[in-house]
Design a protein around this motif. Structure first.
Motif, PDB file in Angstrom:
ATOM      1  N   LEU A 146       0.867  -1.173   0.000  1.00  8.65           N
ATOM      2  CA  LEU A 146       0.000   0.000   0.000  1.00  8.65           C
ATOM      3  C   LEU A 146       0.901   1.219   0.000  1.00  8.65           C
ATOM      4  O   LEU A 146       1.718   1.395   0.898  1.00  8.65           O
ATOM      5  CB  LEU A 146      -0.912   0.014   1.231  1.00  8.65           C
ATOM      6  CG  LEU A 146      -1.742   1.281   1.462  1.00  8.65           C
ATOM      7  CD1 LEU A 146      -2.670   1.555   0.284  1.00  8.65           C
ATOM      8  CD2 LEU A 146      -2.532   1.170   2.750  1.00  8.65           C
ATOM      9  N   PHE A 171      -2.920   6.397   0.468  1.00  5.44           N
ATOM     10  CA  PHE A 171      -4.307   6.254   0.867  1.00  5.44           C
ATOM     11  C   PHE A 171      -4.883   7.626   1.170  1.00  5.44           C
ATOM     12  O   PHE A 171      -4.284   8.411   1.895  1.00  5.44           O
ATOM     13  CB  PHE A 171      -4.429   5.383   2.125  1.00  5.44           C
ATOM     14  CG  PHE A 171      -5.818   5.364   2.684  1.00  5.44           C
ATOM     15  CD1 PHE A 171      -6.748   4.455   2.224  1.00  5.44           C
ATOM     16  CD2 PHE A 171      -6.197   6.284   3.651  1.00  5.44           C
ATOM     17  CE1 PHE A 171      -8.049   4.463   2.719  1.00  5.44           C
ATOM     18  CE2 PHE A 171      -7.496   6.291   4.145  1.00  5.44           C
ATOM     19  CZ  PHE A 171      -8.420   5.385   3.683  1.00  5.44           C
ATOM     20  N   THR A 172      -6.042   7.922   0.586  1.00  6.32           N
ATOM     21  CA  THR A 172      -6.860   9.054   0.998  1.00  6.32           C
ATOM     22  C   THR A 172      -8.283   8.510   1.092  1.00  6.32           C
ATOM     23  O   THR A 172      -8.541   7.353   0.729  1.00  6.32           O
ATOM     24  CB  THR A 172      -6.831  10.231  -0.006  1.00  6.32           C
ATOM     25  OG1 THR A 172      -7.553   9.858  -1.186  1.00  6.32           O
ATOM     26  CG2 THR A 172      -5.404  10.645  -0.366  1.00  6.32           C
ATOM     27  N   SER A 177      -9.057   7.760  -2.650  1.00 10.62           N
ATOM     28  CA  SER A 177      -8.115   7.127  -3.573  1.00 10.62           C
ATOM     29  C   SER A 177      -7.143   6.213  -2.827  1.00 10.62           C
ATOM     30  O   SER A 177      -7.038   6.255  -1.606  1.00 10.62           O
ATOM     31  CB  SER A 177      -7.335   8.182  -4.363  1.00 10.62           C
ATOM     32  OG  SER A 177      -6.519   8.927  -3.483  1.00 10.62           O
ATOM     33  N   LEU A 178      -6.449   5.418  -3.611  1.00  6.23           N
ATOM     34  CA  LEU A 178      -5.460   4.492  -3.056  1.00  6.23           C
ATOM     35  C   LEU A 178      -4.522   4.067  -4.172  1.00  6.23           C
ATOM     36  O   LEU A 178      -4.940   3.972  -5.332  1.00  6.23           O
ATOM     37  CB  LEU A 178      -6.189   3.265  -2.486  1.00  6.23           C
ATOM     38  CG  LEU A 178      -5.324   2.099  -2.009  1.00  6.23           C
ATOM     39  CD1 LEU A 178      -5.849   1.577  -0.678  1.00  6.23           C
ATOM     40  CD2 LEU A 178      -5.315   0.990  -3.028  1.00  6.23           C
ATOM     41  N   ALA A 218      -1.988   0.828  -4.769  1.00  2.00           N
ATOM     42  CA  ALA A 218      -1.558  -0.475  -4.263  1.00  2.00           C
ATOM     43  C   ALA A 218      -0.617  -1.120  -5.267  1.00  2.00           C
ATOM     44  O   ALA A 218      -0.688  -0.850  -6.465  1.00  2.00           O
ATOM     45  CB  ALA A 218      -2.770  -1.375  -4.037  1.00  2.00           C
ATOM     46  N   SER A 228      -7.311  -4.195  -4.965  1.00  2.00           N
ATOM     47  CA  SER A 228      -6.884  -2.838  -4.628  1.00  2.00           C
ATOM     48  C   SER A 228      -8.071  -2.051  -4.077  1.00  2.00           C
ATOM     49  O   SER A 228      -7.938  -1.287  -3.118  1.00  2.00           O
ATOM     50  CB  SER A 228      -6.288  -2.133  -5.852  1.00  2.00           C
ATOM     51  OG  SER A 228      -5.109  -2.792  -6.275  1.00  2.00           O
ATOM     52  N   HIS A 275      -8.713  -0.624  -0.097  1.00  4.45           N
ATOM     53  CA  HIS A 275      -9.184   0.708   0.318  1.00  4.45           C
ATOM     54  C   HIS A 275     -10.248   0.572   1.407  1.00  4.45           C
ATOM     55  O   HIS A 275     -10.177   1.217   2.455  1.00  4.45           O
ATOM     56  CB  HIS A 275      -9.723   1.496  -0.881  1.00  4.45           C
ATOM     57  CG  HIS A 275     -10.064   2.906  -0.528  1.00  4.45           C
ATOM     58  ND1 HIS A 275     -11.288   3.254   0.006  1.00  4.45           N
ATOM     59  CD2 HIS A 275      -9.332   4.056  -0.604  1.00  4.45           C
ATOM     60  CE1 HIS A 275     -11.295   4.559   0.240  1.00  4.45           C
ATOM     61  NE2 HIS A 275     -10.133   5.067  -0.122  1.00  4.45           N
ATOM     62  N   TYR A 314      -8.685  -0.793   4.678  1.00  3.84           N
ATOM     63  CA  TYR A 314      -7.872   0.202   5.382  1.00  3.84           C
ATOM     64  C   TYR A 314      -8.752   1.265   6.042  1.00  3.84           C
ATOM     65  O   TYR A 314      -8.477   1.706   7.153  1.00  3.84           O
ATOM     66  CB  TYR A 314      -6.855   0.832   4.425  1.00  3.84           C
ATOM     67  CG  TYR A 314      -5.726   1.546   5.129  1.00  3.84           C
ATOM     68  CD1 TYR A 314      -4.867   0.854   5.984  1.00  3.84           C
ATOM     69  CD2 TYR A 314      -5.508   2.901   4.941  1.00  3.84           C
ATOM     70  CE1 TYR A 314      -3.820   1.505   6.628  1.00  3.84           C
ATOM     71  CE2 TYR A 314      -4.468   3.562   5.585  1.00  3.84           C
ATOM     72  CZ  TYR A 314      -3.621   2.857   6.433  1.00  3.84           C
ATOM     73  OH  TYR A 314      -2.601   3.501   7.076  1.00  3.84           O
ATOM     74  N   CYS A 315      -9.846   1.654   5.381  1.00  3.80           N
ATOM     75  CA  CYS A 315     -10.808   2.595   5.988  1.00  3.80           C
ATOM     76  C   CYS A 315     -11.323   2.049   7.317  1.00  3.80           C
ATOM     77  O   CYS A 315     -11.346   2.759   8.325  1.00  3.80           O
ATOM     78  CB  CYS A 315     -12.012   2.824   5.064  1.00  3.80           C
ATOM     79  SG  CYS A 315     -11.746   3.970   3.724  1.00  3.80           S
ATOM     80  N   THR A 332      -3.958   2.436  -9.223  1.00  4.88           N
ATOM     81  CA  THR A 332      -4.489   3.625  -8.570  1.00  4.88           C
ATOM     82  C   THR A 332      -5.998   3.558  -8.687  1.00  4.88           C
ATOM     83  O   THR A 332      -6.531   3.471  -9.800  1.00  4.88           O
ATOM     84  CB  THR A 332      -3.976   4.901  -9.251  1.00  4.88           C
ATOM     85  OG1 THR A 332      -2.551   4.913  -9.173  1.00  4.88           O
ATOM     86  CG2 THR A 332      -4.544   6.158  -8.584  1.00  4.88           C
TER      87      THR A 332
END
Length: 143
Positions: free
Chosen positions: A28, A31-32, A35-36, A38, A66, A70, A73-74, A108
């Motif tokens: 990773l 991260f936003t 978006s991400l 990987a 990918s 996201h 991870y959130c 992306t």
């Protein structure tokens, strides 16, 4: 442009519902909330590796995972367990080139819309900064 690594293989695998040998994301980078980025380094033991080439199905699965990363991870950032997600639809995936052994692909994802557990994302996959695949997916979280 050199990317900073946020999470490596073991941490990434803990955020995905898929387990070895079906994991198609091992890094990773970015991260936003929308978006991400990987990555995946293609090894010989990859189940989608055949005849010195990473197969189309592996590339599509890397793209989908990918998106899953996201979501995972959130939930991780909120200290919550991520629900299982499913691909609802795949729209216009274009594969221009297939990677080889030891190549690292990066995807992306950009979230276009998100509502009631349904997420529409745009995905661009690159190899050495060259776009090799792109498309859109709709994912659905299980209730």
């Amino acid at each position: 442009m050199e990317k900073t690594l946020l999470l490596e293989k073991n941490a990434v695998e803990n955020l995905l519902p898929q387990k070895f040998p079906f994991v198609m994301v091992d890094k990773l980078y970015l991260f936003t909330e929308t978006s991400l980025v990987a990555g995946l380094e293609i090894k010989e033991d990859n189940i989608f590796f055949d005849n010195d080439t990473f197969l189309e199905a592996g590339l599509v699965e890397h793209m989908a995972q990918s998106v899953a990363l996201h979501t995972g991870y959130c939930f991780f950032l909120r200290n919550e367990k991520a629900p299982t997600g499913y691909i609802g639809s795949i729209k216009e995936i274009e594969i221009k080139k297939l990677p080889k052994i030891n190549d690292e692909v990066q995807s992306t994802i950009t979230i276009l819309q998100e509502f009631a557990g349904i997420t529409l994302v745009n995905i661009v996959t690159t190899l050495n900064n060259e776009e090799i695949a792109n498309g859109q997916m709709k994912t659905i979280l299980a209730k």
